[in-house]
Design an enzyme around this catalytic site. Structure first.
Site, PDB file in Angstrom:
ATOM      1  N   ASP A 188      64.547  85.949  15.327  1.00  0.00           N
ATOM      2  CA  ASP A 188      65.678  86.585  14.636  1.00  0.00           C
ATOM      3  C   ASP A 188      65.190  87.951  14.157  1.00  0.00           C
ATOM      4  O   ASP A 188      63.984  88.220  14.148  1.00  0.00           O
ATOM      5  CB  ASP A 188      66.135  85.693  13.458  1.00  0.00           C
ATOM      6  CG  ASP A 188      67.374  86.223  12.737  1.00  0.00           C
ATOM      7  OD1 ASP A 188      68.045  87.130  13.264  1.00  0.00           O
ATOM      8  OD2 ASP A 188      67.676  85.723  11.625  1.00  0.00           O
TER       9      ASP A 188
ATOM     10  N   GLN B 161      75.227  78.258  12.702  1.00  0.00           N
ATOM     11  CA  GLN B 161      74.318  78.716  13.745  1.00  0.00           C
ATOM     12  C   GLN B 161      73.442  77.568  14.243  1.00  0.00           C
ATOM     13  O   GLN B 161      73.252  77.379  15.443  1.00  0.00           O
ATOM     14  CB  GLN B 161      73.421  79.842  13.181  1.00  0.00           C
ATOM     15  CG  GLN B 161      72.423  80.395  14.175  1.00  0.00           C
ATOM     16  CD  GLN B 161      73.108  81.175  15.277  1.00  0.00           C
ATOM     17  OE1 GLN B 161      73.896  82.073  15.010  1.00  0.00           O
ATOM     18  NE2 GLN B 161      72.816  80.834  16.534  1.00  0.00           N
TER      19      GLN B 161
ATOM     20  N   CYS C   4      69.436  83.968  17.534  1.00  0.00           N
ATOM     21  CA  CYS C   4      70.810  83.824  17.045  1.00  0.00           C
ATOM     22  C   CYS C   4      71.653  85.057  17.363  1.00  0.00           C
ATOM     23  O   CYS C   4      72.876  84.969  17.369  1.00  0.00           O
ATOM     24  CB  CYS C   4      70.809  83.534  15.553  1.00  0.00           C
ATOM     25  SG  CYS C   4      69.914  84.761  14.591  1.00  0.00           S
TER      26      CYS C   4
ATOM     27  N   ARG D  14      78.431  78.812  19.616  1.00  0.00           N
ATOM     28  CA  ARG D  14      78.913  78.996  18.245  1.00  0.00           C
ATOM     29  C   ARG D  14      80.363  78.512  18.148  1.00  0.00           C
ATOM     30  O   ARG D  14      80.733  77.793  17.216  1.00  0.00           O
ATOM     31  CB  ARG D  14      78.832  80.486  17.844  1.00  0.00           C
ATOM     32  CG  ARG D  14      77.425  80.998  17.601  1.00  0.00           C
ATOM     33  CD  ARG D  14      76.772  80.353  16.388  1.00  0.00           C
ATOM     34  NE  ARG D  14      77.580  80.522  15.200  1.00  0.00           N
ATOM     35  CZ  ARG D  14      77.626  81.630  14.452  1.00  0.00           C
ATOM     36  NH1 ARG D  14      76.871  82.675  14.756  1.00  0.00           N
ATOM     37  NH2 ARG D  14      78.405  81.695  13.377  1.00  0.00           N
TER      38      ARG D  14
ATOM     39  N   HIS E  80      72.418  79.480   7.244  1.00  0.00           N
ATOM     40  CA  HIS E  80      73.386  79.764   8.320  1.00  0.00           C
ATOM     41  C   HIS E  80      73.622  78.452   9.091  1.00  0.00           C
ATOM     42  O   HIS E  80      73.215  78.322  10.242  1.00  0.00           O
ATOM     43  CB  HIS E  80      72.805  80.854   9.227  1.00  0.00           C
ATOM     44  CG  HIS E  80      73.786  81.536  10.122  1.00  0.00           C
ATOM     45  ND1 HIS E  80      75.139  81.237  10.129  1.00  0.00           N
ATOM     46  CD2 HIS E  80      73.621  82.516  11.063  1.00  0.00           C
ATOM     47  CE1 HIS E  80      75.747  82.011  11.023  1.00  0.00           C
ATOM     48  NE2 HIS E  80      74.855  82.787  11.600  1.00  0.00           N
TER      49      HIS E  80
END
Ligand code: CP
Ligand code: NVA
Length: 326
Positions: free
Chosen positions: A244, A155, A284, A312, A152
């Site tokens: 997460d 992120q 995140c 983001r 990711h």
């Protein structure tokens, strides 16, 4: 060459330190312009972006679409039922057709690469036909990775920007991730292969990040990398404690089992106390409060999850400018 002057954004480690720092500087610069209310900076004017989503999303979808619009462009959302890449049509055909309409493609899919030798195997092989590296290979416009089962990267650029704003720097900090050794961890590891900091992943045995990716980060030889199953010890002296979900998209049927196995890996007030007074909490999002993190930790003054989510958009604006050579 097919993408002359333009670049895909697929893994953090595809870029050198100078490029990552340039993207971060640009993100801060464009963020200041947008926050000032100035709407005259329109580098994406006349451009369109196709956004392919095989999985759900709030942040990625809204931040890409809004960011691209604020800088003058038009983004097209293609949800899981729309183009059904890999099912209704082969990835290589989707790539070439979308490249004829659009200036850039963003994709959130399951598989990173089928039978991928470089990044290990096993994480993204089951029942998923589509892979993002295949999409990037056949597209003639830049492809941005909006999350795969493997990584990711957008992120982690947003997270780095958030650390620079709150901690004051990224280099030389200690980041302790507590939870599943998943896609977000792989991007942290790939960032640690480019920028020097201390990265610790505290996860239950059997849920460690991909071994080849850990090796890649260690072999780069610039960051201290630790994988441990002792979160209490790991968090001491952390600048950031990061968490997460325990069951990522595509693993939700394992959620109940994972809740058992991950006992002791919840980021709660006690763990934050052990980390020490300078530690920020990051996640995140989306978060499952009461599972991987307590409500109290997310709501505490040292939690920076919402500035992190905002970033983001700013990080991705800079990533898209870089990808398009603007
Ligand atoms: N953090 C993140 O990627 O959120 P979404 O899944 O909502 O896009
Ligand atoms: N690891 C999570 C991240 C969500 C942004 C997932 O893949 O579902």
């Amino acid at each position: 060459p097919a993408k002359a002057g333009m670049k895909d954004f697929l893994h953090i480690s595809d870029f050198d330190k100078a490029t990552i720092m340039k993207i971060l500087d640009r993100a801060a610069e464009v963020k200041a312009v947008i926050k000032s209310g100035d709407r005259a900076f329109l580098p994406f004017k006349g451009k369109t972006m196709a956004m392919i989503f095989a999985k759900p999303s709030m942040r990625t979808r809204v931040s890409f679409e809004t960011g691209f619009f604020l800088l003058g462009g038009h983004a097209i959302y293609l949800g899981p039922d729309d183009i059904q890449m890999g099912k209704r049509e082969e990835t290589r055909d989707v790539a070439r057709v979308l490249s004829r309409y659009n200036d850039i493609i963003m994709a959130r899919v399951f598989a990173h690469q089928l039978n991928c030798a470089e990044f290990g195997k096993g994480l993204w092989l089951e029942n998923k036909q589509v892979d993002i590296l295949d999409l990037a290979k056949h597209a003639t416009v830049p492809v941005i990775n909006g999350l795969t089962d493997y990584n990711h990267p957008c992120q982690i650029i947003a997270d780095a920007l958030t650390m620079i704003e709150h901690v004051g720097r990224l280099e030389g900090t200690k980041v302790v991730y507590v939870g599943d050794g998943n896609n977000v961890v792989h991007s942290w590891l790939l960032l640690a292969a480019v920028i020097p900091f201390h990265f610790v992943c505290a996860c239950p045995k059997g849920f460690e990040p991909d071994a080849k990716t850990v090796q890649k980060a260690q072999q780069a030889g610039i960051s201290k990398i630790e994988i441990t199953s002792d979160p209490q010890e790991a968090v001491r002296g952390a600048d950031v404690v990061y968490s997460d979900v325990w069951a990522s998209m595509g693993q939700k049927e394992e959620a109940a089992h994972r809740r058992q196995v991950f006992q002791g890996f919840q980021v709660d007030e006690n763990l934050m106390k052990l980390a020490g007074p300078k530690a920020y909490f990051m996640h995140c999002l989306p978060a499952e409060r009461g599972v991987e993190v307590t409500d109290g930790v997310i709501e505490a003054p040292n939690s920076i999850v919402f500035p992190q989510a905002e970033n983001r958009m700013h990080a991705q604006n800079a990533i898209m400018l870089h990808a398009l050579g603007l």
